[in-house]
Write a protein that holds these residues in place. Structure first.
Motif, PDB file in Angstrom:
ATOM      1  N   THR A  24       0.811  -1.222   0.000  1.00  0.00           N
ATOM      2  CA  THR A  24       0.000   0.000   0.000  1.00  0.00           C
ATOM      3  C   THR A  24       0.843   1.270   0.000  1.00  0.00           C
ATOM      4  OG1 THR A  24      -1.792  -1.153   1.106  1.00  0.00           O
ATOM      5  CG2 THR A  24      -1.838   1.238   1.192  1.00  0.00           C
ATOM      6  N   ILE A  28       1.378   4.013  -3.098  1.00  0.00           N
ATOM      7  CA  ILE A  28       1.027   5.431  -2.986  1.00  0.00           C
ATOM      8  C   ILE A  28       2.231   6.306  -3.329  1.00  0.00           C
ATOM      9  CG2 ILE A  28       0.398   7.247  -1.331  1.00  0.00           C
ATOM     10  CD1 ILE A  28      -1.337   5.068   0.088  1.00  0.00           C
ATOM     11  N   SER A  31       2.989   6.186  -7.066  1.00  0.00           N
ATOM     12  CA  SER A  31       1.977   6.945  -7.810  1.00  0.00           C
ATOM     13  C   SER A  31       2.208   8.442  -7.685  1.00  0.00           C
ATOM     14  CB  SER A  31       0.575   6.600  -7.307  1.00  0.00           C
ATOM     15  OG  SER A  31       0.305   5.246  -7.496  1.00  0.00           O
TER      16      SER A  31
END
Length: 170
Positions: A24, A28, A31
């Motif tokens: 996770t 993030i 991105s």
């Protein structure tokens, strides 16, 4: 017959939930890195070259450190006092989780190093393509995801090793 060896056994001890938890934050961060580089109109070739240089410096050292730590772990669990810990279900689960984390981290390090070397050689060839920026963004995202994942798993390994150390005083 169920085996305790191989990729299937590794994935049994490293669940999909563990993967989601571990991926996770790197997802993030990767991105955001790509979105910021698009927003700031950064030269993708320069950014990718910098990430490749970083990866080729960090991943081999990390790989050597992982293998050394894994060797110490296996030696550590051969100690007579720790055999008592492995007699309990919680002790076995801790050992299996730590073993799976190490193995997964080594596999991801191998994949990241292979990916980095492949991109390094492709960049060195100086190939041009009309989709170069898109390809570079995908490579930037993927490589930063691998590197972030390696860092996250390192954190989990450190916590698991600490937990193993804590069992000695019990």
């Amino acid at each position: 017959m169920e085996t305790r060896f191989g990729i299937k056994a590794l994935l049994k001890n490293y669940s999909f939930g563990d993967f989601i938890k571990d991926i996770t934050i790197p997802l993030i961060v990767s991105s955001v890195l790509v979105m910021l580089s698009i927003y700031k109109k950064i030269d993708t070739l320069v950014l990718l070259s910098n990430i490749i240089s970083l990866a080729l410096e960090i991943v081999p050292a990390l790989f050597a450190l992982l293998l050394t730590a894994y060797l110490f772990l296996l030696t550590f669990f051969q100690a007579e006092k720790l055999q008592n810990i492995l007699g309990s279900q919680k002790g076995k689960e801790l050992y299996l989780q730590l073993n799976a984390n190490f193995a997964l981290c080594v596999l991801v390090a191998i994949i990241a190093l292979s990916f980095s070397l492949t991109i390094y050689f492709v960049l060195d060839l100086g190939l041009c393509c009309i989709y170069a920026d898109i390809i570079n963004y995908v490579a930037i995202f993927t490589l930063s995801l691998f590197l972030g994942f390696l860092v996250k798993i390192q954190f989990d390994i450190a916590v698991d090793l600490y937990n193993c150390g804590q069992t000695i005083v019990l």
